[in-house]
Design an enzyme around this catalytic site. Structure first.
Site, PDB file in Angstrom:
ATOM      1  N   SER A  20      28.039 -45.639 -13.314  1.00  0.00           N
ATOM      2  CA  SER A  20      27.697 -44.211 -13.157  1.00  0.00           C
ATOM      3  C   SER A  20      28.855 -43.447 -12.531  1.00  0.00           C
ATOM      4  CB  SER A  20      26.471 -44.063 -12.244  1.00  0.00           C
ATOM      5  OG  SER A  20      25.338 -44.597 -12.861  1.00  0.00           O
ATOM      6  N   ARG A  24      31.471 -40.452 -14.219  1.00  0.00           N
ATOM      7  CA  ARG A  24      31.582 -39.134 -13.580  1.00  0.00           C
ATOM      8  C   ARG A  24      33.029 -38.840 -13.194  1.00  0.00           C
ATOM      9  NH1 ARG A  24      26.492 -40.880 -13.318  1.00  0.00           N
ATOM     10  NH2 ARG A  24      24.752 -39.458 -12.870  1.00  0.00           N
ATOM     11  N   GLY A  91      23.957 -43.579 -22.759  1.00  0.00           N
ATOM     12  CA  GLY A  91      23.107 -42.432 -22.449  1.00  0.00           C
ATOM     13  C   GLY A  91      23.774 -41.496 -21.456  1.00  0.00           C
ATOM     14  N   ARG A 119      17.078 -42.623 -28.474  1.00  0.00           N
ATOM     15  CA  ARG A 119      16.608 -42.336 -27.112  1.00  0.00           C
ATOM     16  C   ARG A 119      16.364 -40.830 -26.933  1.00  0.00           C
ATOM     17  NH1 ARG A 119      20.571 -45.486 -23.149  1.00  0.00           N
ATOM     18  NH2 ARG A 119      19.054 -44.739 -21.632  1.00  0.00           N
ATOM     19  N   SER A 164      15.581 -38.413 -12.889  1.00  0.00           N
ATOM     20  CA  SER A 164      16.640 -38.956 -13.742  1.00  0.00           C
ATOM     21  C   SER A 164      18.000 -38.390 -13.334  1.00  0.00           C
ATOM     22  CB  SER A 164      16.348 -38.587 -15.208  1.00  0.00           C
ATOM     23  OG  SER A 164      17.541 -38.600 -15.961  1.00  0.00           O
ATOM     24  N   ASP A 317      17.489 -49.814 -13.279  1.00  0.00           N
ATOM     25  CA  ASP A 317      18.300 -50.678 -14.145  1.00  0.00           C
ATOM     26  C   ASP A 317      18.215 -52.143 -13.732  1.00  0.00           C
ATOM     27  OD1 ASP A 317      19.078 -48.434 -15.538  1.00  0.00           O
ATOM     28  OD2 ASP A 317      21.036 -48.268 -14.577  1.00  0.00           O
ATOM     29  N   ARG A 390      21.633 -55.419 -20.176  1.00  0.00           N
ATOM     30  CA  ARG A 390      20.914 -55.859 -18.968  1.00  0.00           C
ATOM     31  C   ARG A 390      19.919 -56.991 -19.276  1.00  0.00           C
ATOM     32  NH1 ARG A 390      23.602 -53.302 -15.488  1.00  0.00           N
ATOM     33  NH2 ARG A 390      24.103 -51.114 -15.770  1.00  0.00           N
TER      34      ARG A 390
HETATM   35  C1  S3P Z   1      22.341 -43.160 -14.938  1.00  0.00           C
HETATM   36  C2  S3P Z   1      21.036 -42.831 -14.682  1.00  0.00           C
HETATM   37  C3  S3P Z   1      19.911 -43.700 -15.061  1.00  0.00           C
HETATM   38  C4  S3P Z   1      20.358 -45.126 -15.337  1.00  0.00           C
HETATM   39  C5  S3P Z   1      21.564 -45.174 -16.213  1.00  0.00           C
HETATM   40  C6  S3P Z   1      22.727 -44.441 -15.559  1.00  0.00           C
HETATM   41  C7  S3P Z   1      23.399 -42.206 -14.539  1.00  0.00           C
HETATM   42  O1  S3P Z   1      19.299 -43.190 -16.223  1.00  0.00           O
HETATM   43  O2  S3P Z   1      19.298 -45.854 -15.909  1.00  0.00           O
HETATM   44  O3  S3P Z   1      21.945 -46.513 -16.451  1.00  0.00           O
HETATM   45  O4  S3P Z   1      24.592 -42.598 -14.521  1.00  0.00           O
HETATM   46  O5  S3P Z   1      23.058 -41.067 -14.198  1.00  0.00           O
HETATM   47  P1  S3P Z   1      18.189 -42.019 -16.161  1.00  0.00           P
HETATM   48  O6  S3P Z   1      18.861 -40.779 -15.694  1.00  0.00           O
HETATM   49  O7  S3P Z   1      17.680 -41.907 -17.570  1.00  0.00           O
HETATM   50  O8  S3P Z   1      17.150 -42.489 -15.196  1.00  0.00           O
END
Ligand code: S3P
Length: 432
Positions: A20, A24, A91, A119, A164, A317, A390
């Protein structure tokens, strides 16, 4: 990949950088003025997809073995990409990038692999469009591929139905380009890396969590962000596999170095302790703006727990590996309030259930989680990862503590978040 049982696991592990935070750092660096220098960046497929997307929007990004240099061109410096932006399996890339694209002066199309394109994206399309953005789902199914057209954005107060980090971040990033303040309230606090890092880049951002657990973050439009030096801590989501390995394999003692332990991510530590784990954090530091520590874990008999409510987003996760631990624990573990598992890289309620059952576990899926009747043992089996990183890693660890041999199908999907996972596991198994 074939996994055979381990006798004891002893030694040190350094897990790769946090996924994450790596995403960013490249995104914010690209829309900041000046150079952002990133060390310990996760060289996994998801984060490399983010790099490629920004490169194709005119950002020079040097990826060298020791550091990444992102030569940001400022808040309004991105260029129209020549082709479709490809988020791959990620995602985070797709959702956060949509927030940034919503505020640009060019149109762009964004797509991903089969899993990503199934998704839900309405969770970001709806709030972003209510800010004035023009985002459409090209197949009209609320999923990517998405087409994002330029519009002027205005600030909104958004009440998110889900906790989220991706939804919150997409809206806050669009808020940088809006004409007034943008705020997001979520039912419980999700990972707050965006809030911490964007502030470091110079954004005017505030956040608070109310007594009832509702969490709000607000951002003001800004003129520029400024390049930063970022050191990415180890990913607790990757450390989770070695935490479980240490707890489950008799005679084990593992030190996992320099792992991020931000409370919005560290729910697994709380759950392990409640299960009776001998686990401690040493060498704690916040030197790089995110809490980090070495995690010392020793083999422990585990007992069942109920996992529900506000802790869920802090370990979402990690639920595949927690479910594996629950199968080895004594008693009935109940996982609730985790319907989000259904919209991850796979429907993880289904893929966890299928594979735990293959190994002989007694598990009942529910609408928002599962019930696992721990038996203290599992049998080796053929595991279908369904190309979910995972699931592959969680069941590789299950195989270490099971009787007989386990085969993980599609095991190369670990490249998404932890390319060296099997090598690290092998080194730990052969440690004297
Ligand atoms: C993430 C947020 C989570 C997590 C994903 C990474 C992020 O998803 O499951 O692996 O980097 O903001 P959600 O925002 O759908 O909960």
């Amino acid at each position: 990949m074939e996994i055979t049982p381990a006798n004891s696991l002893r030694g040190e592990v350094t897990v790769p950088g946090d996924k994450s935070i790596s995403h960013r750092s490249v995104m914010f660096g690209s829309i900041a003025k000046g150079t952002t220098e990133i060390t310990n960046f996760l060289q996994g497929a998801d984060c490399l997809a983010t790099i490629r997307c920004f490169q194709s929007m005119g950002i020079a990004i040097e990826n060298t073995p020791n550091r990444i240099l992102v030569h940001g061109r400022g808040l309004h410096g991105l260029k129209k990409p020549s082709g479709i932006l490809d988020a791959g399996n990620s995602g985070t890339t797709a959702r956060l990038l949509s927030g940034i694209l919503a505020g640009q002066t060019f149109s762009a199309a964004l797509s991903g692999d089969e899993s990503l394109n199934s998704r839900p994206m309405a969770r970001i399309i709806d709030p972003l469009n209510s800010m004035g953005a023009h985002i459409s789902s090209l197949n009209n199914d609320g999923c990517a591929p998405l087409f994002i057209e330029p519009r002027k954005l205005h600030g909104i107060k958004y009440q998110s139905p889900v906790a989220s980090g991706q939804v919150k971040s997409a809206i806050l990033l669009a808020g940088l380009y809006a004409d007034s303040e943008t705020s997001v309230t979520e039912p419980t606090l999700s990972r707050n890396h965006t809030e911490l890092m964007l502030r470091g880049f110079g954004a005017n951002l505030s956040s608070e969590t109310a007594a009832d657990g509702q969490a709000a973050a607000s951002i003001l439009p800004c003129d520029e962000l400024y390049g930063q030096k970022i050191t990415v801590p180890g990913d607790i989501s990757s450390a989770a596999y070695f935490i479980a390995a240490g707890l489950l394999v008799p005679g084990s003692e593992i030190l996992i170095k320099n792992t991020g332990v931000n409370p919005t991510r560290a729910g697994i530590l709380t759950v392990c302790r409640r299960m009776g784990a001998d686990i401690s954090c040493v060498n704690k530091t916040t030197a790089t703006g995110e809490p980090a520590a070495d995690i010392l874990v020793k083999h422990s008999p585990l007992k069942a727990v109920t996992i529900e409510g506000a802790i869920i987003p802090t370990l979402i996760d990690e639920l595949p590996i927690i479910a594996v631990m629950a199968a080895f624990a004594q008693g009935v573990t109940v996982i609730k309030d985790a319907a989000e598992l259904k919209v991850k890289e796979t429907n993880r309620i289904d893929t966890i259930t299928e594979n735990l059952r293959a190994m002989g576990a007694d598990v009942t899926p529910t609408e928002d989680g599962m019930v696992i009747r721990g038996s203290g043992a599992l049998n080796g089996a053929v595991i279908d990862s369904h190309l979910d990183h995972r699931i592959a890693m969680a069941f590789a660890i299950a195989g270490l503590a099971a009787k007989g041999t386990t085969v993980i199908k599609g095991s190369r999907c670990v490249d998404v978040s932890y390319p060296a996972f099997f090598e690290t596991l092998k080194a730990l198994k052969s440690y004297p």
